[in-house]
Scaffold this active site. Structure first.
Site, short mmCIF file in Angstrom:
data_model
loop_
_atom_site.label_atom_id
_atom_site.label_comp_id
_atom_site.label_asym_id
_atom_site.label_seq_id
_atom_site.Cartn_x
_atom_site.Cartn_y
_atom_site.Cartn_z
N GLU A 353 0.82 -1.22 0.00
CA GLU A 353 0.00 0.00 0.00
C GLU A 353 0.85 1.27 0.00
O GLU A 353 0.56 2.22 0.71
CB GLU A 353 -0.95 -0.01 1.22
CG GLU A 353 -1.91 -1.18 1.18
CD GLU A 353 -2.84 -1.23 2.36
OE1 GLU A 353 -2.37 -1.00 3.49
OE2 GLU A 353 -4.04 -1.48 2.16
N1 IFG Z 1 -4.24 -4.08 4.59
C1 IFG Z 1 -2.99 -3.55 5.15
C2 IFG Z 1 -2.78 -3.76 6.62
C3 IFG Z 1 -4.06 -3.69 7.43
C4 IFG Z 1 -5.09 -4.62 6.81
C5 IFG Z 1 -6.33 -4.73 7.69
C6 IFG Z 1 -1.87 -5.54 4.29
C7 IFG Z 1 -0.63 -6.15 3.71
C8 IFG Z 1 -5.43 -4.12 5.44
N2 IFG Z 1 -1.87 -4.19 4.43
O1 IFG Z 1 -2.80 -6.24 4.62
O2 IFG Z 1 -1.87 -2.79 7.11
O3 IFG Z 1 -4.54 -2.37 7.50
O4 IFG Z 1 -7.16 -5.79 7.29
#
Ligand code: IFG
Length: 544
Positions: A353
């Site tokens: 992200e």
């Molecule tokens: N995605 C984000 C996490 C977390 C997650 C919560 C990943 C690799 C959503 N990144 O999962 O930091 O916020 O479900």
């Protein structure tokens, strides 16, 4: 008593044989019939003699039933073969486990030959290949329980199997404790079987981390991925950059008091895991998810200004400044100190992200960080976005959301850790009524968490491309150990079985019965598990 008498009755001469037959018909037979109808002084024992009905999770590879029983008594001794300090330490771990499970206090001794009756015998074989790195053979006979393995880790895994056949916290007066006789041959399907805990969004004390590690050990998992940094908090002391924790560790989601692990505390966590043959995988997420670091050092920001500490739950708004040399000095300093604290082969650099990082900057950044990790003798793991970088067959990519990136990783020869969010994210709500958790990926009920196979989960990825499975628990909505337990149990047991048990031996209808019978153990262990309506929870174990 009758059974015992029969077993030791010696027949030597014809005369004696005649007398014996006489004695049997006129005395013992009627007594045996009476005893089988009424209790004969000794407590009536509902003896469990079917080893295949032991409700083990993960389900072992093979079980041979011998339909009798080993009676564990207070006089038992745990013998280890040879003088290995490591094996004696495992023997003591076993003794401590038996003490809390049965109240029996069994001594641990080394021996050069096979022990006598009524004991345990732990043997690390010369040839390791028979059972692989973590496999074992458990031979339970009426008068001796022998646990063979090619490595101490295999002995440790086999002890977890014995644990599940015993109560959790009985008293020694409840004995003798029965182990059904037979043989278990067992070894894992995948070499990486783990769970992750996000200690950045909410911070958890060392003792909670150790309990989490105990959960993994009990179900034969061997990797603990700890998410040490994110926008909301930096949780590991870095001596060359003290403000990371002094400032960046101050708070957490919701604005409460955060916290961090000193390097001494972190080393304690690593040793606790190592003693359970669990590899710690530390993650420093970058270049995104870095607000805590950016807030701690203005020079890490492209504009030279430190942002405020962040206590919300948005993602994708932060990035290290990939065009500044100090950024790579910072990363090298962090990884130098972290690698020195990490006996395991992996350092996880996150990479997820990074929406605030320019696309043309992201790949060179990841490639450069990969070089730093490898310079320190470690293998890089990254979330699936890192598949776009220059990977090789040493690289490891963790699938969480983007199957195209997973395929890209495989095409570059990298191995995958399978953590598809819609199957393996333990911060996903069980269903729309779950008070904790999120549901952006899916609602994940206990059956859904179990009903998938890493080797056939997606086209283009086969068993050979899969290093293993990992179940992450993100902590945006999880604030304490009770809440961790609620989100982790019972789904963790299913992930443990997916990682260990051959897929042809897995099916939900049989698994849910074994899971239901674990309820008593979970309750006795004080675990606050989610009581899914899809599972036939064992009578008397249902929480009121
Ligand atoms: N995605 C984000 C996490 C977390 C997650 C919560 C990943 C690799 C959503 N990144 O999962 O930091 O916020 O479900």
């Amino acid at each position: 008593m009758a059974a015992y008498y029969f077993r030791t009755f010696p027949a030597k001469t014809d005369r004696m044989r005649h007398n014996k037959t006489n004695f049997l018909i006129t005395t013992l037979l009627p007594l045996a019939i009476m005893c089988s109808l009424f209790s004969c002084g000794e407590k009536e024992e509902k003896i469990a003699t079917n080893l295949a009905a032991a409700n083990l999770i993960p389900q072992p590879v093979s079980i041979t039933v011998d339909s009798s029983a080993f009676r564990l008594k207070g006089s038992a001794i745990i013998f280890v073969q040879g003088e290995s300090e490591e094996l004696l330490r495992i023997g003591q771990y076993f003794s401590d486990m038996l003490k809390s499970a049965t109240g029996l206090n069994l001594p641990v001794k080394s021996t050069a030959e096979v022990p006598g009756k009524g004991n345990f015998y732990l043997v690390v074989l010369e040839e390791r290949n028979v059972h692989g790195e973590e496999g074992y053979q458990l031979d339970i006979k009426e008068d001796l329980v022998t646990l063979y393995a090619g490595t101490p880790a295999g002995i440790f895994r086999g002890i977890q199997t014995i644990r599940q056949m015993l109560p959790i916290n009985a008293d020694k007066t409840d004995g003798p404790f029965i182990l059904p006789t037979g043989t278990i041959q067992d070894k894992p399907t995948y070499s990486y079987r783990g769970a992750m805990l996000d200690v950045s969004r909410h911070f958890f004390q060392v003792e909670d981390i150790k309990r989490y590690i105990d959960f993994l050990a009990e179900y034969k998992m061997n990797a603990f991925h700890i998410h040490l940094s994110d926008d909301q908090g930096w949780r590991i002391e870095i001596k060359k950059w003290p403000n990371l924790t002094a400032h960046g560790g101050k708070t957490q989601v919701g604005g409460g008091k955060g916290g961090f692990y000193t390097q001494e505390q972190y080393a304690d966590i690593v040793k606790y895991a190592q003693d359970r043959y669990i590899t710690v995988v530390p993650e420093i997420d970058m270049p995104g998810h870095t607000n805590a670091a950016l807030a701690s050092y203005p020079e890490l920001n492209c504009n030279g200004k430190a942002p405020e500490l962040y206590t919300g739950t948005e993602v994708g708004f932060s990035t290290l400044c990939s065009s500044k040399e100090i950024t790579y000095q910072f990363i090298d300093d962090v990884i130098t100190e972290l690698a020195a604290l990490t006996p395991g082969p992996f350092i996880h650099i996150g990479g997820d992200e990074s929406h605030a990082t320019k696309k043309e900057d992201y790949l060179p950044f990841v490639n450069r960080v990969k070089g730093i990790v490898e310079k320190h003798g470690k293998t890089m793991i990254g979330w699936d976005e890192t598949a776009q970088a220059d990977l090789n067959n040493q690289s490891v990519v963790q699938l969480w959301a983007n199957e195209d990136f997973a395929k890209m990783a495989v095409a570059k020869g990298a191995q995958l850790i399978m953590s598809p969010a819609k199957k393996a994210y333990m911060d996903m709500q069980y269903d729309s009524t779950t008070k904790l958790g999120l549901h952006w990926a899916a609602y994940i009920e206990v059956d859904s968490a179990y009903l998938w196979d890493p080797a056939t989960y997606m086209p283009g990825v086969g068993k050979d491309n899969v290093l293993g499975i990992e179940a992450p628990l993100w902590s945006e909505t999880v604030t304490n150990l009770d809440e961790i337990e609620y989100m982790v149990f019972p789904r963790l047991l299913g992930y443990a079985e997916i990682g260990w048990t051959p897929v042809e031996k897995r099916n939900w209808e049989a698994y849910k019965v074994r899971l239901g019978k674990q309820a008593g153990r979970l309750r006795a262990d004080g675990i606050d598990y989610y009581e899914s309506k899809l599972v036939p929870w064992e009578e008397g174990a249902v929480k009121n």
